[in-house]
Design a protein around this motif. Structure first.
Motif, PDB file in Angstrom:
ATOM      1  N   VAL A  40       0.289  14.473   0.213  1.00 38.53           N
ATOM      2  CA  VAL A  40       0.879  13.300   0.858  1.00 38.53           C
ATOM      3  C   VAL A  40       0.003  12.797   1.998  1.00 38.53           C
ATOM      4  O   VAL A  40       0.026  11.616   2.325  1.00 38.53           O
ATOM      5  N   TRP A  41      -0.786  13.667   2.590  1.00 41.69           N
ATOM      6  CA  TRP A  41      -1.628  13.295   3.726  1.00 41.69           C
ATOM      7  C   TRP A  41      -2.982  12.746   3.312  1.00 41.69           C
ATOM      8  O   TRP A  41      -3.805  12.399   4.158  1.00 41.69           O
ATOM      9  N   ALA A  42      -3.251  12.619   2.035  1.00 48.32           N
ATOM     10  CA  ALA A  42      -4.583  12.251   1.562  1.00 48.32           C
ATOM     11  C   ALA A  42      -4.992  10.831   1.957  1.00 48.32           C
ATOM     12  O   ALA A  42      -6.179  10.535   2.043  1.00 48.32           O
ATOM     13  N   ASP A  43      -4.037   9.949   2.212  1.00 48.47           N
ATOM     14  CA  ASP A  43      -4.412   8.573   2.536  1.00 48.47           C
ATOM     15  C   ASP A  43      -4.680   8.372   4.028  1.00 48.47           C
ATOM     16  O   ASP A  43      -5.218   7.333   4.415  1.00 48.47           O
ATOM     17  N   THR A  44      -4.359   9.356   4.871  1.00 48.55           N
ATOM     18  CA  THR A  44      -4.541   9.173   6.311  1.00 48.55           C
ATOM     19  C   THR A  44      -5.584  10.087   6.924  1.00 48.55           C
ATOM     20  O   THR A  44      -6.023   9.835   8.043  1.00 48.55           O
ATOM     21  N   VAL A  45      -6.001  11.125   6.230  1.00 49.21           N
ATOM     22  CA  VAL A  45      -6.874  12.135   6.827  1.00 49.21           C
ATOM     23  C   VAL A  45      -8.341  11.724   6.731  1.00 49.21           C
ATOM     24  O   VAL A  45      -8.753  11.048   5.794  1.00 49.21           O
ATOM     25  N   LYS A  46      -9.119  12.104   7.744  1.00 46.98           N
ATOM     26  CA  LYS A  46     -10.572  11.939   7.701  1.00 46.98           C
ATOM     27  C   LYS A  46     -11.167  13.199   7.082  1.00 46.98           C
ATOM     28  O   LYS A  46     -10.571  14.261   7.130  1.00 46.98           O
ATOM     29  N   PHE A  50     -16.839  13.939  12.338  1.00 45.23           N
ATOM     30  CA  PHE A  50     -17.983  13.037  12.480  1.00 45.23           C
ATOM     31  C   PHE A  50     -17.750  11.699  11.781  1.00 45.23           C
ATOM     32  O   PHE A  50     -18.562  10.802  11.892  1.00 45.23           O
ATOM     33  N   LYS A  51     -16.652  11.560  11.071  1.00 43.30           N
ATOM     34  CA  LYS A  51     -16.331  10.302  10.401  1.00 43.30           C
ATOM     35  C   LYS A  51     -15.457   9.447  11.315  1.00 43.30           C
ATOM     36  O   LYS A  51     -14.647   9.969  12.081  1.00 43.30           O
ATOM     37  N   GLU A  52     -15.614   8.133  11.224  1.00 39.16           N
ATOM     38  CA  GLU A  52     -14.790   7.240  12.019  1.00 39.16           C
ATOM     39  C   GLU A  52     -13.529   6.834  11.285  1.00 39.16           C
ATOM     40  O   GLU A  52     -12.489   6.608  11.907  1.00 39.16           O
ATOM     41  N   LEU A  53     -13.596   6.706   9.968  1.00 35.78           N
ATOM     42  CA  LEU A  53     -12.467   6.241   9.180  1.00 35.78           C
ATOM     43  C   LEU A  53     -12.184   7.192   8.023  1.00 35.78           C
ATOM     44  O   LEU A  53     -13.044   7.980   7.622  1.00 35.78           O
ATOM     45  N   ALA A  54     -10.980   7.089   7.482  1.00 33.00           N
ATOM     46  CA  ALA A  54     -10.621   7.827   6.278  1.00 33.00           C
ATOM     47  C   ALA A  54     -11.360   7.204   5.090  1.00 33.00           C
ATOM     48  O   ALA A  54     -11.782   6.046   5.154  1.00 33.00           O
ATOM     49  N   PRO A  55     -11.537   7.930   3.991  1.00 31.31           N
ATOM     50  CA  PRO A  55     -12.230   7.370   2.822  1.00 31.31           C
ATOM     51  C   PRO A  55     -11.490   6.150   2.262  1.00 31.31           C
ATOM     52  O   PRO A  55     -10.254   6.098   2.263  1.00 31.31           O
ATOM     53  N   TYR A  56     -12.243   5.171   1.791  1.00 33.57           N
ATOM     54  CA  TYR A  56     -11.661   3.940   1.264  1.00 33.57           C
ATOM     55  C   TYR A  56     -11.090   4.110  -0.136  1.00 33.57           C
ATOM     56  O   TYR A  56     -10.052   3.555  -0.458  1.00 33.57           O
ATOM     57  N   GLY A  57     -11.775   4.840  -0.995  1.00 33.30           N
ATOM     58  CA  GLY A  57     -11.373   4.943  -2.394  1.00 33.30           C
ATOM     59  C   GLY A  57     -10.065   5.690  -2.574  1.00 33.30           C
ATOM     60  O   GLY A  57      -9.722   6.600  -1.820  1.00 33.30           O
ATOM     61  N   ASP A  58      -9.333   5.306  -3.609  1.00 37.13           N
ATOM     62  CA  ASP A  58      -8.068   5.981  -3.925  1.00 37.13           C
ATOM     63  C   ASP A  58      -8.298   7.348  -4.561  1.00 37.13           C
ATOM     64  O   ASP A  58      -7.454   8.231  -4.460  1.00 37.13           O
ATOM     65  N   ASP A  59      -9.435   7.510  -5.236  1.00 38.78           N
ATOM     66  CA  ASP A  59      -9.719   8.744  -5.975  1.00 38.78           C
ATOM     67  C   ASP A  59     -10.580   9.725  -5.195  1.00 38.78           C
ATOM     68  O   ASP A  59     -11.094  10.675  -5.773  1.00 38.78           O
TER      69      ASP A  59
END
Length: 153
Positions: A40-46, A50-59
């Motif tokens: 459930v946390w996959a869409d919000t976690v970095k 060292f990353k600024e944003l979470a990954p863009y892709g759904d997969d």
């Protein structure tokens, strides 16, 4: 004298195909599998500090899981810490110098736990790290063979 044509054909394994092709195919396999679930946390976690944003892709979670499975296949006995180093990167701190930071261990650990539940990887007999199980090796080699024959056509 040995004749090379009389030797039995060797099976295709993960080492025989490019990493990008195998990871894409195995990620699609994991996505279609009902045993591997997206947290459930996959869409919000970095993926690391060292990353600024979470990954863009759904997969991205399936791609990371396929990449981790390939790493464990190629290097038996690899653990969470070594995978953190592999997926780590440069932490850019503005005007100050860059420093290396490891990747998120929670993501790697959750992927390894799900792969263990699928019987793809298992704990190493030495007690350090993970290795691919017999069932997992057959599964990964089967997908690698399908990708190899797909590339031939």
């Amino acid at each position: 004298m040995s004749d090379t044509s009389s030797e039995a054909p060797r099976g295709i394994c993960v080492r025989d195909i490019p990493a990008k092709a195998f990871i894409a195919a195995y990620a699609e396999h994991l996505k279609n599998s009902d045993k591997f679930e997206l947290p459930v946390w996959a869409d919000t976690v970095k993926t690391g500090v060292f990353k600024e944003l979470a990954p863009y892709g759904d997969d991205w979670y399936y791609i990371r899981a396929a990449s981790i499975a390939r790493k464990v296949y190629l290097r038996p006995g690899v653990g969470v810490g070594a995978l953190q180093k592999w997926y780590g990167g440069s932490y850019r701190r503005g005007a100050r110098t860059e420093h290396f930071r490891k990747a998120s261990s929670g993501i790697i650990r959750s992927v390894l736990i799900q792969l263990e539940n699928m019987k793809v990887v298992e704990n190493s007999p030495t007690g350090k790290g993970r290795m691919v199980s017999r069932v997992g090796q057959q599964d990964l080699d089967r997908i690698a063979g399908a990708v190899f024959h797909e590339m031939d056509e």
